[in-house]
Design a protein around this motif. Structure first.
Motif, PDB file in Angstrom:
ATOM      1  N   SER A  31      47.247  39.054  47.200  1.00  0.00           N
ATOM      2  CA  SER A  31      46.852  39.234  45.643  1.00  0.00           C
ATOM      3  C   SER A  31      47.761  40.269  44.891  1.00  0.00           C
ATOM      4  O   SER A  31      48.304  40.284  44.004  1.00  0.00           O
ATOM      5  CB  SER A  31      45.425  39.859  45.546  1.00  0.00           C
ATOM      6  OG  SER A  31      44.584  38.734  46.047  1.00  0.00           O
ATOM      7  N   ARG A  32      47.864  41.476  46.008  1.00  0.00           N
ATOM      8  CA  ARG A  32      48.902  42.543  45.535  1.00  0.00           C
ATOM      9  C   ARG A  32      49.376  43.405  47.154  1.00  0.00           C
ATOM     10  O   ARG A  32      48.503  43.134  47.865  1.00  0.00           O
ATOM     11  CB  ARG A  32      48.298  43.626  44.558  1.00  0.00           C
ATOM     12  CG  ARG A  32      46.743  44.145  45.160  1.00  0.00           C
ATOM     13  CD  ARG A  32      46.223  44.954  44.026  1.00  0.00           C
ATOM     14  NE  ARG A  32      45.191  46.015  44.550  1.00  0.00           N
ATOM     15  CZ  ARG A  32      43.921  45.321  45.031  1.00  0.00           C
ATOM     16  NH1 ARG A  32      43.783  44.169  45.133  1.00  0.00           N
ATOM     17  NH2 ARG A  32      43.041  46.132  45.668  1.00  0.00           N
ATOM     18  N   SER A  37      43.242  40.321  50.392  1.00  0.00           N
ATOM     19  CA  SER A  37      42.870  38.778  49.933  1.00  0.00           C
ATOM     20  C   SER A  37      44.444  38.243  49.531  1.00  0.00           C
ATOM     21  O   SER A  37      45.029  38.821  49.161  1.00  0.00           O
ATOM     22  CB  SER A  37      41.947  38.895  48.832  1.00  0.00           C
ATOM     23  OG  SER A  37      42.329  39.513  47.798  1.00  0.00           O
ATOM     24  N   GLY A  38      44.172  36.927  49.305  1.00  0.00           N
ATOM     25  CA  GLY A  38      45.235  36.212  48.785  1.00  0.00           C
ATOM     26  C   GLY A  38      44.960  34.614  48.837  1.00  0.00           C
ATOM     27  O   GLY A  38      43.643  34.270  48.367  1.00  0.00           O
ATOM     28  N   ARG A  98      48.105  28.457  41.227  1.00  0.00           N
ATOM     29  CA  ARG A  98      47.917  29.527  40.467  1.00  0.00           C
ATOM     30  C   ARG A  98      47.121  29.240  39.244  1.00  0.00           C
ATOM     31  O   ARG A  98      47.407  28.390  38.423  1.00  0.00           O
ATOM     32  CB  ARG A  98      48.843  30.340  40.211  1.00  0.00           C
ATOM     33  CG  ARG A  98      49.748  31.069  41.503  1.00  0.00           C
ATOM     34  CD  ARG A  98      51.041  31.816  41.397  1.00  0.00           C
ATOM     35  NE  ARG A  98      50.587  33.019  40.200  1.00  0.00           N
ATOM     36  CZ  ARG A  98      49.996  34.119  40.734  1.00  0.00           C
ATOM     37  NH1 ARG A  98      50.141  34.451  42.049  1.00  0.00           N
ATOM     38  NH2 ARG A  98      49.970  35.068  39.824  1.00  0.00           N
TER      39      ARG A  98
END
Length: 139
Positions: A31-32, A37-38, A98
């Motif tokens: 995510s960042r 998380s991703g 995405r």
């Protein structure tokens, strides 16, 4: 002989033809930087004659991998877990991308930006299919 042929016919009828699934790997993203998380993005195509359903996913790199989608409610985009999975009709494709349907990775271990993520996709008919996704740096 006739009894043997009938037995074989019944045995074959008990095992329906499986969907033929082709997976085009996309990428895995966090995510960042530093986030636990991703998501995983890829395209699944059903080249068979029967519909199939993507029911789940798993990876050793995350505590949990879930099928998610985005919905627009009351002017707000929300991400939801899709417990029933995604149906893929015969001859159709499902893009996990995405801003749409995707595999959400939670409790994600740090990923090597030069490495890959091994992901197992679980299908109702086709069973389990393993894919290797390159890791992409977050935007």
């Amino acid at each position: 002989m006739k009894q043997i042929l009938l037995s074989c016919a019944f045995a074959l009828a008990a095992f329906p033809a499986l969907a033929e699934i082709v997976v085009e790997p996309g990428e895995a993203r966090i995510s960042r930087p530093g986030a636990p998380s991703g998501a995983a993005f890829l395209t699944v195509t059903n080249t068979g004659d029967l519909a199939d359903r993507l029911t789940g996913a798993r990876t050793d790199a995350a505590e949990k991998a879930q099928l998610h989608t985005h919905v627009h409610e009351d002017g707000v985009m929300k991400m939801l877990h899709v417990e029933d999975g995604f149906e893929i009709a015969a001859g159709e494709s499902l893009a996990l991308e995405r801003g749409g349907d995707h595999v959400m990775l939670m409790g994600l271990a740090p990923l090597d930006p030069e490495g890959t993520l091994n992901l197992t996709l679980i299908f109702e008919n086709a069973g389990e299919i393993e894919v290797e996704l390159p890791v992409a740096l977050p935007r």
